[in-house]
Structures are given as structure tokens and as C-alpha cells.
Write a protein that holds these residues in place. Structure first.
Motif, short mmCIF file in Angstrom:
data_model
loop_
_atom_site.label_atom_id
_atom_site.label_comp_id
_atom_site.label_asym_id
_atom_site.label_seq_id
_atom_site.Cartn_x
_atom_site.Cartn_y
_atom_site.Cartn_z
N ILE A 175 0.81 -1.25 -0.03
CA ILE A 175 -0.23 -0.14 0.09
C ILE A 175 0.88 1.31 0.03
CG2 ILE A 175 -1.68 1.27 1.34
CD1 ILE A 175 -2.69 -1.35 2.50
N GLN A 203 -3.92 -2.65 15.44
CA GLN A 203 -3.80 -2.61 13.90
C GLN A 203 -4.88 -2.38 13.23
OE1 GLN A 203 -0.65 -2.03 13.92
NE2 GLN A 203 0.54 -3.51 12.82
N ILE A 229 1.26 1.28 10.87
CA ILE A 229 0.91 -0.18 10.79
C ILE A 229 2.30 -0.94 10.56
CG2 ILE A 229 -0.26 -1.87 9.30
CD1 ILE A 229 -2.60 -0.14 9.21
N ILE A 248 -6.17 -1.90 1.94
CA ILE A 248 -6.54 -1.62 3.35
C ILE A 248 -7.67 -2.50 3.77
CG2 ILE A 248 -7.91 0.04 4.94
CD1 ILE A 248 -4.99 0.41 4.82
N ILE A 276 -3.24 9.26 5.55
CA ILE A 276 -3.21 7.65 5.18
C ILE A 276 -1.71 7.19 5.03
CG2 ILE A 276 -3.70 6.30 3.24
CD1 ILE A 276 -5.91 8.21 2.28
N ILE A 279 -5.09 1.18 -3.06
CA ILE A 279 -5.01 1.67 -1.75
C ILE A 279 -5.94 1.12 -0.94
CG2 ILE A 279 -4.53 3.36 0.09
CD1 ILE A 279 -2.99 4.76 -2.31
N GLU A 327 -12.68 9.81 2.62
CA GLU A 327 -13.16 11.44 2.60
C GLU A 327 -12.41 11.95 1.44
OE1 GLU A 327 -13.02 11.96 7.47
OE2 GLU A 327 -11.30 12.97 6.30
N TYR A 369 -10.22 7.96 6.25
CA TYR A 369 -9.39 9.05 5.17
C TYR A 369 -9.58 8.82 4.00
CZ TYR A 369 -7.55 10.67 9.67
OH TYR A 369 -7.53 11.01 10.90
N ILE A 370 -9.54 7.46 3.62
CA ILE A 370 -9.44 7.22 2.19
C ILE A 370 -11.19 7.72 1.49
CG2 ILE A 370 -9.80 5.36 0.45
CD1 ILE A 370 -7.71 3.75 1.86
N ILE A 419 -7.70 4.66 8.59
CA ILE A 419 -7.17 5.05 7.31
C ILE A 419 -8.34 4.83 6.39
CG2 ILE A 419 -5.54 4.19 5.47
CD1 ILE A 419 -3.54 3.29 7.82
N LYS A 446 -6.34 1.15 13.31
CA LYS A 446 -5.73 1.68 12.56
C LYS A 446 -5.94 1.92 11.21
CE LYS A 446 -1.57 2.54 15.44
NZ LYS A 446 -0.37 1.92 15.63
N ALA A 447 -6.18 0.57 10.89
CA ALA A 447 -6.61 0.27 9.42
C ALA A 447 -8.03 0.87 9.03
CB ALA A 447 -6.49 -1.28 9.02
#
Lengths: 118, 118
Positions: free
Chosen positions: A84, B77, A114, B111, A107, B107, B90, B87-88, B84, B80-81
Motif C-alpha cells: 500500500i 492494527q 502499521i 486496506i 493515510i 490502496i 473522505e 480518510y480514504i 485509514i 488503525k486500518a
């Protein structure tokens, strides 16, 4: 036969299931590069005793990985996260507006976290 | 006291370190919603025997998590993913060129895979 990196990874995951003595010996040998002779001197046991402890501890660590496979699972996650990151680095962010740039930064930071935490 | 989801997660991680009998009983109770009485009938042991097995198995699973903390690590983890992914979602990809759109898709897929594999 695993390499030093693999043993270190197995220790990170399952080391707390070893005896204190086994953990100490593996830590000295694989993480701190002590020879068997040096460890024997430091802990006042024979070189053969050190060797036997390392052998047993490695069998134990491998047994946990065979049963649980969590190092393999985490490593696969890490590889995916690195892939990624590659795609993020391929983005042409010059062309993006400020909001998108900011989200891409978040991101990027998240993925880096991670990767580093695994 | 963990909830059913947490016990299920502990079983995913450390279940292979239980005895076959303990695993079977926990699996019937927590993953398949059997009552203690039903499990006792099926396995031909007393309800109290089922209860004791569950209790011991849960102590064992919690002991592994206390020592290794891998459920906690994986869960962090995953969070966190998921962040992310937020955010993607958004990102305003309408404004992006085709190359960037394609990278963002990769990406996103990566994820999503990380989240689903944890």
C-alpha cells in the motif's frame, strides 16, 4: 533452519512463553550476538548447556508458530501494508487540492505506523 | 469478564493451545450458542463438567493473552486500518486524474484486505 531475523521475530511473538533462562540465552545469542562460550561464562553453565537450551527453546518457539501461525499472519499484513505504501508513493499529489493532500498525508502516516508496529 | 466476541477472538488466536475437548466445548458454547446442558448431553458429561471445562479454558486463553498480548496488538492494527479507510473515503476522487484514481483504488483494496484478515 530459521535465520537470526526469523528467530528474533519468533521471540518477539512467543518469547514470553519460554522460561526466563531460555529467553535470556536466546536474547544474548540472537539479539546481542554473544557466542555460546561467552554466554556459558556469563551464566556459569557449560557451552553444551547453552547449546541445549537454545535448541530446546527454538523447538518450543517453532511449535507455537506451527500451532498458531501468528508470525506468518502478521508478516503477511506487513507485506500488504508495504505494498500500500508503494501505491501511496506512486500518487501524483502535486495535482491534488489541499484537502486531498491532507487526507493522503494521514493515510501515509497511518500505513507507516502499521508497518512499524508489526 | 470478557464478552462472547472477545472470547471468540481469544479462541481465534490461542485456541490451538487448548485441549481438543476444551476447544470443542468453547466452540459449541460461544461460536454455536449451545447451552451448557446441551453440550453436556452431546458429549455425555455433566453440566458441571462442561462449566469447569469452560472456566479452565477461559483462564488458559486469558493467560496467553496476558503474556503475549497479540489480540491487543492485532486489534490496534485493525483500528488503525479502519481509521485509514475513513480518510480514504473522505478523499474527493472526482477531481483526480486516472492514474491517481487507480492508485487510490489499489490502496482502498489493500486496506480492506488488511481489515478483513485481522
Amino acid at each position: 533452519m530459521e535465520n537470526v531475523f526469523e528467530i528474533s521475530l519468533l521471540m518477539d511473538f512467543y518469547g514470553q512463553l519460554l522460561t526466563d533462562r531460555q529467553y535470556e540465552i536466546l536474547d544474548l545469542h540472537y539479539n546481542n550476538d554473544y557466542s555460546l562460550g561467552e554466554i556459558g561464562e556469563q551464566l556459569n553453565i557449560s557451552r553444551q548447556g547453552v547449546f541445549d537450551n537454545i535448541k530446546r527453546a527454538r523447538i518450543t518457539l517453532n511449535g507455537f508458530e506451527e500451532k498458531l501461525g501468528l508470525v506468518k499472519k502478521f508478516s503477511a499484513q506487513k507485506r500488504k501494508a508495504q505494498e500500500i505504501l508503494k501505491y501511496i508513493n506512486e500518487l501524483n499529489i502535486e495535482k491534488m487540492d489541499e484537502d486531498n493532500k491532507e487526507s493522503i498525508n494521514k493515510i501515509y502516516e497511518g500505513i507507516t505506523e502499521i508497518i512499524n508496529d508489526i
